[in-house]
Design an enzyme around this catalytic site. Structure first.
Site, PDB file in Angstrom:
ATOM      1  N   TRP A 184       0.835  -1.214   0.000  1.00 62.27           N
ATOM      2  CA  TRP A 184       0.000   0.000   0.000  1.00 62.27           C
ATOM      3  C   TRP A 184       0.867   1.260   0.000  1.00 62.27           C
ATOM      4  CZ3 TRP A 184      -0.030   3.683   3.931  1.00 62.27           C
ATOM      5  CH2 TRP A 184       0.585   3.325   5.125  1.00 62.27           C
ATOM      6  N   ASP A 214      -4.549  10.053   6.240  1.00 61.83           N
ATOM      7  CA  ASP A 214      -4.379   8.733   6.851  1.00 61.83           C
ATOM      8  C   ASP A 214      -5.681   7.945   6.707  1.00 61.83           C
ATOM      9  OD1 ASP A 214      -2.329   7.427   9.069  1.00 61.83           O
ATOM     10  OD2 ASP A 214      -4.401   6.739   9.280  1.00 61.83           O
ATOM     11  N   LYS A 216      -7.091   6.360   8.823  1.00 57.03           N
ATOM     12  CA  LYS A 216      -7.935   6.509  10.024  1.00 57.03           C
ATOM     13  C   LYS A 216      -8.769   7.790  10.002  1.00 57.03           C
ATOM     14  CE  LYS A 216      -4.669   4.384  13.268  1.00 57.03           C
ATOM     15  NZ  LYS A 216      -3.322   4.970  13.194  1.00 57.03           N
ATOM     16  N   GLN A 278       7.335   1.039  18.318  1.00 59.27           N
ATOM     17  CA  GLN A 278       7.542   0.479  17.001  1.00 59.27           C
ATOM     18  C   GLN A 278       6.389   0.921  16.086  1.00 59.27           C
ATOM     19  OE1 GLN A 278       9.985  -1.606  16.016  1.00 59.27           O
ATOM     20  NE2 GLN A 278      10.955  -1.995  17.956  1.00 59.27           N
ATOM     21  N   PHE A 281       4.327  -0.358  10.170  1.00 64.55           N
ATOM     22  CA  PHE A 281       4.862  -0.490   8.813  1.00 64.55           C
ATOM     23  C   PHE A 281       6.275   0.066   8.768  1.00 64.55           C
ATOM     24  CE2 PHE A 281       0.273  -0.330   8.641  1.00 64.55           C
ATOM     25  CZ  PHE A 281       0.000  -1.472   7.896  1.00 64.55           C
ATOM     26  N   HIS A 283       8.489   1.343   6.803  1.00 59.67           N
ATOM     27  CA  HIS A 283       8.932   2.258   5.744  1.00 59.67           C
ATOM     28  C   HIS A 283       8.683   3.619   6.373  1.00 59.67           C
ATOM     29  CE1 HIS A 283       9.141   3.893   1.515  1.00 59.67           C
ATOM     30  NE2 HIS A 283       8.606   4.906   2.189  1.00 59.67           N
ATOM     31  N   LEU A 284       9.727   4.447   6.473  1.00 56.87           N
ATOM     32  CA  LEU A 284       9.588   5.653   7.298  1.00 56.87           C
ATOM     33  C   LEU A 284       8.401   6.535   6.884  1.00 56.87           C
ATOM     34  CD1 LEU A 284      11.249   6.918   9.729  1.00 56.87           C
ATOM     35  CD2 LEU A 284      11.823   8.687   8.065  1.00 56.87           C
ATOM     36  N   HIS A 285       7.612   6.907   7.865  1.00 62.89           N
ATOM     37  CA  HIS A 285       6.479   7.811   7.642  1.00 62.89           C
ATOM     38  C   HIS A 285       6.260   8.641   8.896  1.00 62.89           C
ATOM     39  CE1 HIS A 285       4.935   3.991   9.271  1.00 62.89           C
ATOM     40  NE2 HIS A 285       4.150   4.779  10.006  1.00 62.89           N
ATOM     41  N   ILE A 286       5.709   9.835   8.703  1.00 64.52           N
ATOM     42  CA  ILE A 286       5.501  10.756   9.826  1.00 64.52           C
ATOM     43  C   ILE A 286       4.010  11.066   9.925  1.00 64.52           C
ATOM     44  CG2 ILE A 286       6.309  12.945  10.860  1.00 64.52           C
ATOM     45  CD1 ILE A 286       8.767  11.525   9.888  1.00 64.52           C
TER      46      ILE A 286
END
Ligand code: M7G
Length: 348
Positions: A184, A214, A216, A278, A281, A283-286
């Site tokens: 995704w 997001d 959510k 943690q 996912f 894969h770096l995301h902010i």
């Protein structure tokens, strides 16, 4: 003659080498499939999302969690004639201020009141607003893996103080075996999904990112929740960050704030900008969230404010390589078992 023979041998050797490579690739793919990295069917034709119109085909197996504070229920079940488990999340949405005006159907005969009782000046009613004002945000994950089912189960949590040694010896090897599929994320980066939802994009391969709402987020400004997904594919989490990533982090902070200001009119001082540790996912995301909204995952054991992260790295370039980072883990997660085996956590 001997020259011809050597050439023949060379050809044969090359063929054997190629065959060996094929066999190795086959075994590698098999191994990937047996871990959770290739967890989704490659053929998406059978996806429930193409055809679903209502939940009549949903066969409920069990309630994973009923969070009355969040007015959200997490259900596990399956769909008629579809393979695999499904997780269905039903969430009663908050009131949107833009709907609370004198013209809205809250205040017309289209919505109706049912009296429960009256006592002196006090009345208790049930109110049934129109369908449009009464949506239930619904997330469907299908086919759901065992890891999804565990993620949404209301299990007891434990805090683990993760030293760099625990990360390298236990957590990291575990991650290469067991993690959620990142398809995704790649779909967002490659504009294969959610392309029409992109709020901002910086295409720079090193410091760029894509910002999208997001999953959510229900869309009300008061609960604003966006996600900045970095273009670089080799940064798993907070643990990997060093001074090399400072330009990336600062770029996300600056341009993410600007984008939200120009699109939603919300000032940077009204945003909670953070990383999870943690994360689910790797894969770096902010996360960019309205400060007024108590989104899931903003508690101290999980959220790290981006400003703090930048500052810590500025003080010590390999801060996150050296520090102990606590995190919370559910007792039915596989990583919990691995940590328990080594005596790092113990069930209470
Ligand atoms: P996280 O910190 O890895 O895990 O955040 P968390 O789920 O424990 O917070 C991942 C974020 O990505 C979450 O806020 C998810 O709601 C969001 N997210 C997950 N998926 C599968 C999608 C998706 O398909 N699209 C979008 N836009 N967001 C997603």
């Amino acid at each position: 003659d001997s020259n011809y023979k050597t050439k023949q041998e060379q050809k044969e050797n090359k063929l054997i080498w190629l065959l060996k490579k094929c066999v190795a690739s086959f075994h590698y793919l098999k191994k990937l499939k047996s871990t959770h990295i290739l967890e989704y069917p490659l053929n998406n034709c059978s996806s429930i999302h193409e055809t679903i119109k209502d939940l009549s085909g949903f066969k409920l197996k069990n309630i994973l969690q009923n969070n009355t504070n969040r007015k959200t229920v997490y259900l596990c079940g399956s769909f008629e004639s579809k393979e695999g488990d499904a997780v269905v999340i039903l969430e009663k949405t908050p009131f949107a201020e833009e709907n609370l005006n004198t013209d809205s159907d809250y205040f017309t005969e289209k919505s109706y009141l049912e009296k429960v009782f009256q006592n002196d000046i006090y009345g208790d009613y049930k109110y049934f607003p129109t369908n449009e004002l009464n949506t239930v945000k619904t997330t469907i994950i299908h086919p759901a893996t065992e890891k999804h089912i565990i993620k949404f189960s209301g299990q007891r949590c434990y805090i683990v103080d993760e030293t760099p040694e625990i990360y390298n010896d236990i957590v990291l090897p575990h991650l290469s075996q067991e993690q959620f599929n990142l398809q995704w994320v790649y779909n967002i980066l490659e504009h294969k999904s959610e392309a029409d939802r992109i709020v901002f994009e910086d295409t720079d391969p090193n410091n760029g990112f894509v910002m999208v709402p997001d999953l959510k987020w229900g869309g009300e400004i008061d609960t604003l929740y966006l996600l900045a997904v970095v273009n670089r594919r080799n940064i798993k989490s907070l643990r990997d960050l060093t001074d090399e990533h400072l330009p990336l982090l600062k770029n996300i902070k600056e341009k993410g704030i600007e984008a939200i200001k120009s699109k939603y009119g919300l000032d940077g001082t009204q945003l909670r900008i953070y990383l999870h540790y943690q994360p689910s996912f790797y894969h770096l995301h902010i996360h960019f969230c309205s400060l007024r909204h108590e989104a899931p995952g903003i508690l101290a054991e999980k959220a790290h404010l981006l400003s703090n992260v930048i500052s810590n790295i500025e003080i010590l370039p390999d801060y996150y390589k050296k520090s102990t980072i606590p995190f919370a883990i559910r007792e039915n997660e596989k990583l919990f078992l691995a940590l328990e085996k080594k005596g790092i956590v113990k069930k209470v």
